[in-house]
Motif scaffolding. Structure first.
Motif, short mmCIF file in Angstrom:
data_model
loop_
_atom_site.label_atom_id
_atom_site.label_comp_id
_atom_site.label_asym_id
_atom_site.label_seq_id
_atom_site.Cartn_x
_atom_site.Cartn_y
_atom_site.Cartn_z
N HIS A 319 13.91 -35.86 -32.54
CA HIS A 319 13.47 -37.24 -32.73
C HIS A 319 12.77 -37.44 -34.07
O HIS A 319 12.86 -38.51 -34.68
CB HIS A 319 12.57 -37.67 -31.56
N SER A 320 12.08 -36.43 -34.56
CA SER A 320 11.47 -36.54 -35.89
C SER A 320 12.53 -36.66 -36.96
O SER A 320 12.41 -37.47 -37.90
CB SER A 320 10.59 -35.31 -36.16
N TRP A 321 13.57 -35.84 -36.85
CA TRP A 321 14.66 -35.91 -37.82
C TRP A 321 15.40 -37.24 -37.71
O TRP A 321 15.85 -37.80 -38.73
CB TRP A 321 15.63 -34.75 -37.61
N ARG A 322 15.52 -37.76 -36.49
CA ARG A 322 16.15 -39.08 -36.33
C ARG A 322 15.37 -40.15 -37.10
O ARG A 322 15.96 -40.99 -37.79
CB ARG A 322 16.21 -39.48 -34.85
N MET A 323 14.04 -40.11 -36.96
CA MET A 323 13.23 -41.13 -37.63
C MET A 323 13.34 -41.01 -39.15
O MET A 323 13.42 -42.02 -39.86
CB MET A 323 11.77 -41.00 -37.18
N ARG A 324 13.33 -39.78 -39.65
CA ARG A 324 13.49 -39.60 -41.10
C ARG A 324 14.79 -40.22 -41.58
O ARG A 324 14.83 -40.96 -42.57
CB ARG A 324 13.45 -38.11 -41.45
N SER A 325 15.88 -39.94 -40.86
CA SER A 325 17.18 -40.47 -41.26
C SER A 325 17.25 -41.98 -41.06
O SER A 325 17.84 -42.70 -41.88
CB SER A 325 18.30 -39.78 -40.46
N ALA A 352 14.67 -46.53 -33.40
CA ALA A 352 14.15 -47.71 -34.12
C ALA A 352 12.89 -48.27 -33.48
O ALA A 352 11.99 -48.76 -34.17
CB ALA A 352 15.24 -48.79 -34.18
N GLY A 353 12.77 -48.21 -32.16
CA GLY A 353 11.59 -48.76 -31.49
C GLY A 353 10.53 -47.74 -31.14
O GLY A 353 9.59 -48.04 -30.38
N MET A 354 10.62 -46.56 -31.71
CA MET A 354 9.68 -45.48 -31.37
C MET A 354 8.26 -45.82 -31.83
O MET A 354 8.05 -46.28 -32.96
CB MET A 354 10.15 -44.19 -32.04
N SER A 355 7.26 -45.60 -30.99
CA SER A 355 5.88 -45.91 -31.35
C SER A 355 5.31 -44.84 -32.26
O SER A 355 5.82 -43.71 -32.34
CB SER A 355 5.02 -46.01 -30.09
N LEU A 359 5.99 -40.78 -32.16
CA LEU A 359 6.44 -40.05 -33.34
C LEU A 359 5.48 -38.90 -33.66
O LEU A 359 5.91 -37.79 -33.99
CB LEU A 359 6.55 -40.99 -34.54
N TYR A 360 4.18 -39.15 -33.52
CA TYR A 360 3.20 -38.08 -33.77
C TYR A 360 3.43 -36.92 -32.81
O TYR A 360 3.44 -35.75 -33.23
CB TYR A 360 1.78 -38.63 -33.61
N GLN A 361 3.64 -37.22 -31.54
CA GLN A 361 3.86 -36.17 -30.56
C GLN A 361 5.16 -35.41 -30.86
O GLN A 361 5.23 -34.18 -30.69
CB GLN A 361 3.91 -36.75 -29.15
N ALA A 362 6.18 -36.13 -31.31
CA ALA A 362 7.44 -35.48 -31.66
C ALA A 362 7.24 -34.53 -32.85
O ALA A 362 7.71 -33.39 -32.83
CB ALA A 362 8.49 -36.54 -32.01
#
Length: 472
Positions: A319-325, A352-355, A359-362
């Protein structure tokens, strides 16, 4: 491996050390070897599609310059005149860096990235760049920019990725030396699926630019000794990598003289359950267990190892890599963003809607993985495991699951060693009943790249004879 079954290997199949000795003796020329490699590429490339910027005349000009240095008795080192391919995300001066995606604006790179610079300084003949999937975020040869890259052992299968073209080129005989990158398995996975060797070095051992958490460059070769020879050049320092290790006097050349006696008394952990992702298929399980038995018979102490990864760790990193991309693509104009492979867009946009809290926990799972990996490995000299839970999968698929919401279920054995900064190699250990290669992963303590190479070389000497290389 397969080339050893012939009394006189073809020029494109010769090891780098053999070529260097032949250049020194004047019995071979870098020009004739480069021509042979280019001829081999010409026969295989219509099927494999592993290269980008294949420019024979540029390669031959470099080979002629090397030939003249050898004639004068002034080679730049043991790699002078040896052909090499470089993954396209490693910048080479004057060449665009598409990052595997049609969304990239093609601009010539201003300078060689550190791995390319070191190999150019060593006198290598750069025959081509090699392919990769969009942004390097797939373990396949599927790309919106490059044609679909295929596996030489079975062209209906993919080579893995993201160093897709590099591994396919190595198995196909596009010369002895190839360079890829790895942030979760992108060297070891394609090496395992293509039946070749690769070392993911300790984080920072090979300078890279730009540096990123867990990302390394490393060699892909047919033999362990050739990878060690490459490390002599690749591990030289470069100030552009702000996270590189201090220079170290490592006797890379000693790998070539390793004998099976090296194995005696080593305590080796055998990890057959990653603790997350897909289960290990029977054919892979059997090949790795057989490899462990060979190590035991040679005097190593092999002990079953409990899994230390969790699905939560893998999902968090994913999920961290998803957010970066997702953020990278959000900054693109709409028409360019639409060119990204749809699978990658769907994967990235799913967060897209991740809080912020989520994201911090991921992101914390990168550190949790690091701690768990180092703690689990601390009681062993080395750890062995499958590289991947399955053999090479369908070439048309972006991932073994073909599911952008569960895309990384195959990296449970490889990704922990990126986060722990430990060196880890993939060495061929057998074949499935369908004739597909199986890779054995060997991981060692942080900074013990030399030990990992020595263990891999010792295993190379005791394993069953490998099959002849696939032919076009």
């Amino acid at each position: 491996m397969g080339s050893a079954t012939r009394a006189t290997p073809a020029l494109h199949d010769m090891e780098a050390a053999e070529l260097s000795a032949a250049y020194r003796q004047g019995v071979l020329s870098p020009v004739e070897v480069t021509r042979a490699v280019l001829d081999r590429i010409g026969h295989w490339e219509p099927q494999l599609l592993a290269t980008y910027l294949l420019r024979p005349e540029v390669a031959l000009a470099q080979a002629r310059a090397s030939e003249e240095r050898w004639r004068r008795g002034q080679p730049l080192g043991p790699l002078d005149g040896i052909t090499v391919t470089i993954k396209e995300n490693i910048a080479s001066a004057g060449d665009p860096v598409p990052l595997g995606t049609a969304a990239t604006t093609l601009v010539p790179a201003a300078a060689d990235a550190p791995p390319a610079a070191r190999l150019r300084e060593a006198g290598c003949v750069m025959v081509a760049k090699t392919t990769m999937p969009d942004y390097g975020m797939l373990s396949s040869g599927l790309s919106s920019f490059h044609p679909l890259t295929r596996n030489p052992w079975d062209t209906n299968r993919g080579p893995g990725g993201s160093s897709a073209g590099a591994a396919a080129a190595c198995a196909g005989g596009y010369g002895p030396l190839h360079v890829g990158t790895d942030i979760g398995g992108s060297l070891r996975l394609p090496a395992g699926w293509c039946g070749v060797f690769s070392l993911k070095p300790s984080f920072g051992r090979i300078p890279i630019d730009p540096p990123t958490l867990g990302r390394v460059a490393g060699p892909i070769t047919r033999t362990v000794s050739d990878a060690a020879l490459m490390m002599q050049a690749l591990s030289r320092p470069d100030a552009r990598d702000t996270m590189c290790l201090p220079p170290a006097d490592i006797d890379w050349a000693s790998v070539a003289s390793v004998q099976p006696e090296f194995l005696k008394g080593l305590r080796i952990g055998l990890l057959m359950d990653a603790g997350c992702g897909l289960p290990v298929e029977t054919s892979v399980h059997e090949a790795v267990e057989a490899a462990a038995a060979l190590l035991e018979r040679a005097g190593a102490i092999v002990e079953p190892m409990a899994p230390f990864m969790t699905q939560g760790m893998l999902d968090g990193m994913d999920h961290s890599w998803r957010m970066r991309s997702h953020l990278d693509m959000a900054g693109l104009p709409a028409e360019r963003r639409a060119r990204v492979l749809p699978y990658i867009r769907q994967w990235a946009d799913s967060v897209a809607g991740m809080s912020g809290a989520a994201l911090y926990q991921a992101q914390q799972q990168f550190f949790a993985t690091r701690v768990a990996t180092l703690r689990a490995c601390a009681v062993y000299d080395y750890v062995i495991s499958p590289v991947a839970p399955m053999p090479a999968f369908d070439a048309e698929l972006p991932s073994p699951t073909d599911d952008p919401l569960h895309p990384l279920e195959h990296i449970g054995f490889t990704v922990p060693f990126n986060m722990s900064e430990q060196p880890a190699a993939s060495v061929p250990c057998g074949f499935t009943p369908q004739g597909l290669p199986v890779g054995l992963q060997i991981a060692g303590p942080r900074f013990d790249d030399l030990g990992v190479l020595k263990l891999a070389r010792a295993f190379e000497l005791i394993r069953q004879p490998m099959r002849a290389w696939p032919q076009p």
